[in-house]
Structure formats: C-alpha cells, structure tokens
Design an enzyme around this catalytic site. Structure first.
Site, short mmCIF file in Angstrom:
data_model
loop_
_atom_site.label_atom_id
_atom_site.label_comp_id
_atom_site.label_asym_id
_atom_site.label_seq_id
_atom_site.Cartn_x
_atom_site.Cartn_y
_atom_site.Cartn_z
CB CYS A 146 16.42 -0.16 -11.69
SG CYS A 146 18.00 0.68 -11.71
CD GLU B 88 12.66 -2.57 -17.54
OE1 GLU B 88 12.90 -3.64 -16.94
OE2 GLU B 88 13.17 -1.47 -17.23
CG HIS C 219 16.47 -1.67 -16.34
ND1 HIS C 219 15.44 -0.79 -16.13
CD2 HIS C 219 17.52 -1.22 -15.61
CE1 HIS C 219 15.86 0.18 -15.31
NE2 HIS C 219 17.11 -0.06 -14.99
N1 LIG Z 1 17.53 3.09 -13.97
C1 LIG Z 1 17.16 3.32 -12.69
O1 LIG Z 1 16.07 2.96 -12.27
C2 LIG Z 1 18.12 4.11 -11.83
C3 LIG Z 1 17.82 4.00 -10.34
C4 LIG Z 1 18.46 5.10 -9.52
N2 LIG Z 1 18.03 6.42 -10.02
C5 LIG Z 1 19.98 4.95 -9.56
O2 LIG Z 1 20.65 5.67 -10.28
O3 LIG Z 1 20.51 4.06 -8.90
#
Ligand SMILES: NC(=O)CC[C@H](N)C(=O)O
Length: 256
Positions: free
Chosen positions: A95, A219, A217
């Site tokens: 992400c 994880e 994600h």
């Molecule tokens: N959960 C995250 O890593 C979000 C990544 C980034 N802040 C976004 O909103 O796209």
C-alpha cells in the site's frame, strides 16, 4: 540468518502487523527501524536481507501518497539501497510502501535501477477512500514473494490513491511481456477492483522477482480468524502468510 528491516516513522501504521507476519513466517530478527535511524547511521541496511515498507500515511500523504518518504530514501539512502538491491536481497512494499517504491523509481526498474519513476499509484477512480476485502488472482511471474500461489487470495484494501497507472503504453507492454504482474483484481470490476487500476493490476515485481509491491494488505490475513467469514462461510484455501514465508524461505535457502 533471516533479518528483516521494517521501515517506520512519520505516519506509517502497518509496521506492527508486518513485524508479526515475518515473525510468524519464521524470520530470525524483525526490527521496526525509524527512517531517521537509517539516515543518521544509527542503523544500517547492510545488517538486513529483507526490507519492508509497510502501509500507512507517511507524511500525511502530502504531495501524494508515498512521495516524501520516497524522496527521503532517494536523496539520503540511495547508495545503501542500491547496495541492498545489488546484493540480491528482498524488498516488499504494501500500500503506502508500494507507493513509496514506485515513486522512488526502484519498481519495476524496467531498465535497471535508475531511480526514475516509470509507473504511479494515483487517486482512486471513485474519488473516494476505498476499504473492503477483495479477491486477487495469482499470475505466473518471477516474483519470489508470490511463488506457488494456486488459489485466489482474499485480502483487505484501505487506500485513497491505489489506481495503478503507467507513463506510456510501452511500459505496460513490458510489464505483461515480462510477466511482472503477480496479482490482478479478479473480477476486474468495481468494487473488487477498488481503484480503477489499468488491466486490474494490483501488484508488480521487478525482473529478478526480488522487489515486489502490492496495494492490498496480506499482513491482515495471516490466519482464518482474520477473515470476515470465518464464523459462517467458506474460508479461502490460502492467505497472506505465504507471501512472508516465501521470502523467509528464499533467504534461508540462498543464505544471502
Ligand atoms: N493503508 C495505506 O497504506 C494507505 C496508503 C495511502 N495513505 C492511501 O490512502 O492511498
């Protein structure tokens, strides 16, 4: 020894889950390392063989998600990072971490690591922050991290700037010709494709398969109890833990 460096600081928020995932996967040392400790030489990348950029809101997404942290690395840690990459070590961005890797210009590095951005992750097509569980289809690729996935992977997304785009048609052609897309959203339609990414691309790797980034994600799906249907439905055959185990086993085997 399998030693993992997990970047933390300035708004990163998935570092603890990521640390836990590598510990479950059998890594020997898993340290959360503040980016400033690398810059001030209190910590050194050469002590590690896996580097992870976890999710979050580094620098509050100022200038676009991942941009400031990417520049911190590109202008303060370029030599250390280049040595790490040239030593065939593994790098993972999830992400916000994926956004950092592409904006630093080390992924997909189609013509070698030049720290020149070739792709990006921009605002979701919906114009909204998107959060839900999605299905990913594994595709053939050199990616060490996604080796041997046989079933669709169900994992959560939670981002505002996850739309994968490329600088030109040639870049997209190279990604497909070289099989550098380990996961696509399946089905490739909203809401399962939460952000409008071109060709449903949810993850990319580099030619060596050592550098890997994905928006969802893994994880957050390490066991069945994290899956929303664990009390009342069919649990998927595979989860995100395999990604971390693949990396740990690769390093252990290669003794990098
Ligand atoms: N959960 C995250 O890593 C979000 C990544 C980034 N802040 C976004 O909103 O796209």
């Amino acid at each position: 020894m399998v030693n993992v460096c997990i970047i933390t600081g300035f708004g990163i928020n998935s570092d603890y889950e990521s640390k836990y995932a590598f510990e479950l996967a059998g890594a020997d040392i898993v340290n959360r390392v503040h980016v400033n400790d690398l810059i001030n030489k209190k910590e050194n990348l050469e002590n590690y063989n896996i580097l992870m950029f976890p999710g979050g809101f580094a620098f509050a997404d100022d200038l676009g998600s991942g941009r400031v942290l990417a520049n911190k690395f590109r202008y303060n840690l370029r030599e250390d990072l280049t040595n790490f990459i040239n030593a065939d070590k593994l790098i993972f961005g999830v992400c916000n971490g994926f956004q950092v890797l592409v904006k630093m210009g080390v992924l997909p590095e189609l013509d070698g690591v030049q720290y020149q951005q070739e792709v990006s992750l921009i605002g979701n097509a919906s114009g909204l922050f998107e959060g839900r569980w999605v299905q990913l289809k594994p595709l053939k690729s050199p990616c060490v991290w996604t080796h041997d996935y046989k079933h669709n992977l169900e994992v959560p997304v939670r981002h505002g700037e996850g739309q994968f785009v490329v600088k030109d048609k040639k870049t997209l052609e190279k990604l497909w010709e070289r099989n550098l897309v380990p996961f696509v959203y399946d089905p490739d339609e909203y809401p399962n494709n939460p952000n409008g990414s071109i060709d449903g691309i949810a993850a990319i790797c580099n030619d060596s398969g050592h550098i890997f980034g994905m928006m969802p994600h893994p994880e957050c799906h390490l066991n069945k109890y994290q899956h929303p249907k664990w009390t009342r439905g069919k649990i998927p055959a595979e989860n995100g833990l395999k990604i971390f185990k693949n990396a740990v086993e690769y390093i252990r085997k290669k003794q990098i």
